[in-house]
Write an enzyme that holds these catalytic residues in place. Structure first.
Site, short mmCIF file in Angstrom:
data_model
loop_
_atom_site.label_atom_id
_atom_site.label_comp_id
_atom_site.label_asym_id
_atom_site.label_seq_id
_atom_site.Cartn_x
_atom_site.Cartn_y
_atom_site.Cartn_z
N ARG A 70 1.06 9.79 8.65
CA ARG A 70 2.12 9.20 7.82
C ARG A 70 1.69 9.15 6.34
O ARG A 70 0.62 8.65 6.02
CB ARG A 70 2.46 7.79 8.33
CG ARG A 70 3.35 7.87 9.57
CD ARG A 70 3.65 6.53 10.13
NE ARG A 70 2.48 5.96 10.79
CZ ARG A 70 2.48 4.76 11.38
NH1 ARG A 70 3.57 4.01 11.35
NH2 ARG A 70 1.39 4.32 11.98
N PHE A 73 -3.65 -8.15 8.32
CA PHE A 73 -4.43 -7.41 7.31
C PHE A 73 -5.30 -6.38 8.04
O PHE A 73 -6.51 -6.32 7.83
CB PHE A 73 -5.30 -8.36 6.49
CG PHE A 73 -4.53 -9.42 5.75
CD1 PHE A 73 -3.93 -9.15 4.53
CD2 PHE A 73 -4.38 -10.69 6.29
CE1 PHE A 73 -3.21 -10.12 3.85
CE2 PHE A 73 -3.66 -11.67 5.62
CZ PHE A 73 -3.07 -11.38 4.39
N CYS A 99 0.96 1.99 5.49
CA CYS A 99 1.18 0.72 4.79
C CYS A 99 1.30 0.87 3.28
O CYS A 99 2.32 0.46 2.70
CB CYS A 99 0.00 -0.22 5.06
SG CYS A 99 0.10 -0.96 6.68
C1 UDX Z 1 -4.38 -0.62 4.71
C2 UDX Z 1 -5.04 -1.98 4.36
O1 UDX Z 1 -6.46 -1.78 4.23
C3 UDX Z 1 -4.72 -3.02 5.42
O2 UDX Z 1 -5.26 -4.27 5.04
C4 UDX Z 1 -3.20 -3.13 5.53
O3 UDX Z 1 -2.86 -4.08 6.50
C5 UDX Z 1 -2.61 -1.77 5.87
O4 UDX Z 1 -2.98 -0.81 4.89
P1 UDX Z 1 -4.96 1.49 6.24
O5 UDX Z 1 -3.66 2.08 5.76
O6 UDX Z 1 -5.29 1.57 7.67
O7 UDX Z 1 -4.99 -0.10 5.87
O8 UDX Z 1 -6.12 2.23 5.46
P2 UDX Z 1 -7.23 1.93 4.34
O9 UDX Z 1 -8.56 2.13 4.94
O10 UDX Z 1 -6.98 0.67 3.61
O11 UDX Z 1 -6.97 3.18 3.37
C6 UDX Z 1 -5.68 3.42 2.79
C7 UDX Z 1 -5.69 4.68 1.96
O12 UDX Z 1 -6.45 4.50 0.77
C8 UDX Z 1 -6.29 5.90 2.65
O13 UDX Z 1 -5.51 7.03 2.37
C9 UDX Z 1 -7.68 6.01 2.05
O14 UDX Z 1 -8.18 7.31 2.09
C10 UDX Z 1 -7.41 5.54 0.63
N1 UDX Z 1 -8.59 5.00 -0.05
C11 UDX Z 1 -9.17 3.85 0.39
C12 UDX Z 1 -9.08 5.64 -1.19
O15 UDX Z 1 -8.56 6.68 -1.61
N2 UDX Z 1 -10.16 5.10 -1.84
C13 UDX Z 1 -10.75 3.95 -1.44
O16 UDX Z 1 -11.72 3.51 -2.10
C14 UDX Z 1 -10.25 3.31 -0.28
#
Ligand code: UDX
Length: 442
Positions: free
Chosen positions: A322, A147, A255
Site C-alpha cells: 500500500r 500506535f 498509515c
Molecule cells: C507507522 C507508524 O510507525 C505507526 O505508529 C502507525 O500506527 C502506523 O504507521 P508503519 O506504516 O508500519 O507504521 O511503518 P514505519 O516503520 O513507521 O515506516 C513508515 C514509512 O516510513 C516506511 O515507508 C519507511 O520506510 C519510512 N521511513 C521510516 C523512512 O523513510 N525513514 C525512517 O527513518 C523511518
C-alpha cells in the site's frame, strides 16, 4: 479478566484481539466477510505479522470468531478496528465506523465502545451524539488509538511507549485503563478530541522527521555532505533522538500517506491551512521521483534501458504494497520508456502497473540491467555489490534508495554507486550515452 468484542478482523483488529487474549481476556472477533472468519476458524491468518498466528494459536480457547453481531452483545468492551481509508478528497472515509454503530446489538449494563481506528478529531463527539440519538446513552465511549507499526505490532502493543485514553466519562476511561493493567507504560488520559489528535500528531511528526531528513539529504547531495553521518550527529542530541532520521526514497504504507492527508483535510475543513504538513507531503512525493533524475544523469534517456527494481514492499519485513514508493517509481520508469524488471522476496508484484516484468530472483532482475535500484531495504540485498552481479549487468550502476550498501565497498567492487544524500564520487557519473536518433517522419 474482561470480555472484549472486536469489530474488524483486519490487521489492527487481529493484533488487538491476539494481544488482549495474551493478557488473559476473553475475545470475540467479529467481521462481515465470511471468508475471513472461516479462515480464522481454520487457524489461517490472511496477512503476515510476526507473532500474531502464534498468539492466536496459543490462546485459541479464549478467542472466538463470528459473523453474527449478537455474539458481542455480552462484551464489556467493543473495540472498533475497521478501516478508515481516504476518500477522493483525502478526508477519512468513516462509513465502516458508522456501519458498526448502526449494527450494534442490544446491549445491557454499561459496555464501552472503544475507538482504535484512526479517525479525524471530532469523530468521538459525533459518535457520542449518534449513540444518544439511537437510545444508547448507557454505552460509554472512549478513544484509544493504536500506535502499531507493521512487523513489530505485537511488541508495540505489549511494550508501548504510552497508552492514550480519551473519555467523556472518567469511569469509562478507568475501565479501559484496567484492560491494560499488566502492561508497564505511561497512560495519557485526556478528553476524546485530544486522544484523537495525539494519534494524528504523532504520525505527522514522524513523517515530518522523514521529509526533513530527506530534504537535508538532498542538500547534502548538492553540497557534498553525507546524510548518514549528519543524521548520526543530529540524532545524538538528546532533545532530538535518533529515530526516523533515515533518509531514503520516501515513506509509504497503510498509515502515513492516508493519515497525513486526513489531518491536512481536517485542518482545511476547520479553516486552517497546515502549511508544514502540506510541505511534508509534497517533499515525500518528490522524493519518490528523484531516482529518475539520478538514473538519467548516469544513463541519459531511459528509453529502452533495462532497470531492475529491487524490493517492492513499502518497507522491509512486510509484504504490504500500500502506497509503496515502488509503484510510483515503476510508473515513472515506464513513462520514460524504460524496461522494468522487479523483484521482492514476499510482496505481490502484481500490484505494480502493467508492463513491469516481475521476476523470482535478484539474479533474474539484474541480468542485462543498465541499473539496479534498491527500493526496499531487504537484508537479501546487502550482498548485491558482488562480482557475479557486476558480471551479469549490462552496466554496473547501483542507485541505493535506502542507503543500504557501503558506498566505498560498492565502488571498490566495480560499481558506480549513488545513495540518498551521500557524496557522489567524480568517477561515478558515467559519460552520457548518445541519445537515440529521433524517428524520421515519413
Ligand atoms: C507507522 C507508524 O510507525 C505507526 O505508529 C502507525 O500506527 C502506523 O504507521 P508503519 O506504516 O508500519 O507504521 O511503518 P514505519 O516503520 O513507521 O515506516 C513508515 C514509512 O516510513 C516506511 O515507508 C519507511 O520506510 C519510512 N521511513 C521510516 C523512512 O523513510 N525513514 C525512517 O527513518 C523511518
Amino acid at each position: 479478566m474482561s470480555k472484549v468484542g472486536i469489530f474488524g478482523a483486519g490487521w489492527v483488529g487481529l493484533v488487538t484481539g491476539a494481544c488482549f487474549a495474551e493478557l488473559g481476556h476473553q475475545v470475540v472477533v467479529r467481521d462481515v466477510v465470511p471468508a475471513k472468519i472461516e479462515a480464522l476458524r481454520r487457524g489461517d491468518v490472511l496477512f503476515h505479522e510476526d507473532g500474531v498466528p502464534e498468539l492466536l494459536d496459543a490462546h485459541a480457547g479464549r478467542l472466538t470468531y463470528t459473523l453474527d453481531v449478537a455474539d458481542v452483545a455480552d462484551c464489556e468492551f467493543l473495540f472498533v478496528c475497521v478501516d478508515t481509508p481516504p476518500t477522493y478528497s483525502g478526508d477519512a472515509d468513516l462509513s465502516r465506523v458508522w456501519t458498526v454503530i448502526d449494527e450494534l446489538p442490544d446491549l445491557d449494563g454499561r459496555p464501552v465502545l472503544v475507538m482504535k481506528s484512526t479517525v479525524p478529531v471530532g469523530t468521538g463527539e459525533k459518535i457520542r451524539a449518534g449513540l444518544d440519538q439511537r437510545g444508547l446513552e448507557h454505552v460509554g465511549y472512549v478513544s484509544n488509538p493504536e500506535f502499531l507499526a507493521e512487523g513489530t505490532a505485537v511488541r508495540d502493543f505489549m511494550h508501548p511507549d504510552r497508552i492514550a485514553i480519551g473519555a467523556f466519562h472518567a469511569d469509562d476511561g478507568d475501565a479501559v485503563a484496567r484492560l491494560y493493567e499488566q502492561i508497564d507504560a505511561p497512560i495519557v488520559r485526556s478528553d476524546v478530541n485530544s486522544a484523537e489528535m495525539i494519534k494524528l500528531a504523532a504520525n505527522a511528526f514522524l513523517m515530518t522527521r522523514i521529509s526533513f531528513i530527506n530534504e537535508i539529504a538532498n542538500v547534502c547531495e548538492a553540497t557534498g555532505a553525507d546524510v548518514v553521518k549528519v543524521a548520526e550527529g543530529v540524532g545524538l542530541d538528546h532533545r532530538l533522538g535518533p529515530h526516523f532520521l533515515r533518509a531514503g526514497i520516501g515513506y509509504g504504507g497503510s498509515c502515513f500517506p492516508k493519515d497525513s492527508l486526513a489531518l491536512k483535510q481536517l485542518a482545511s475543513n476547520s479553516g486552517y491551512h497546515f502549511q508544514l504538513l502540506s510541505a511534508v507531503i509534497e517533499v515525500n512525493e518528490l522524493q519518490k521521483r528523484r531516482v529518475i533524475g539520478k538514473l538519467t544523469r548516469h544513463l541519459g534517456s531511459l528509453r529502452g534501458k533495462n532497470v531492475a527494481l529491487l524490493g517492492l514492499a513499502f518497507k522491509a519485513g512486510t509484504d504490504d504494497m500500500r502506497e509503496a514508493p515502488s509503484i510510483v517509481l515503476a510508473s515513472r520508469l515506464l513513462a520514460e520508456g524504460a524496461e522494468v524488471r522487479a523483484w521482492d522476496p514476499v510482496a505481490d508484484g502484481g500490484k505494480l502497473p502493467k508492463g513491469v516484468e516481475v521476476v523470482p530472483t535478484v539474479a533474474d532482475a539484474v541480468r542485462g540491467a543498465d541499473a539496479a535500484v534498491i527500493v526496499t531495504e531487504w537484508e537479501e540485498l546487502r550482498g548485491l555489490a558482488s562480482p557475479e552481479v557486476r558480471a551479469t549487468m549490462a552496466n554496473p550502476l547501483i542507485i541505493d534508495g535506502r542507503n543500504l550498501l557501503d558506498p566505498d565497498e560498492t565502488r571498490r567492487a566495480g560499481f558506480a554507486y549513488e545513495g540518498v544524500g551521500r557524496p557522489v564520487s567524480p568517477t561515478d557519473v558515467l559519460p552520457q550515452l548518445p541519445e537515440a536518433a529521433p524517428a524520421q517522419e515519413a
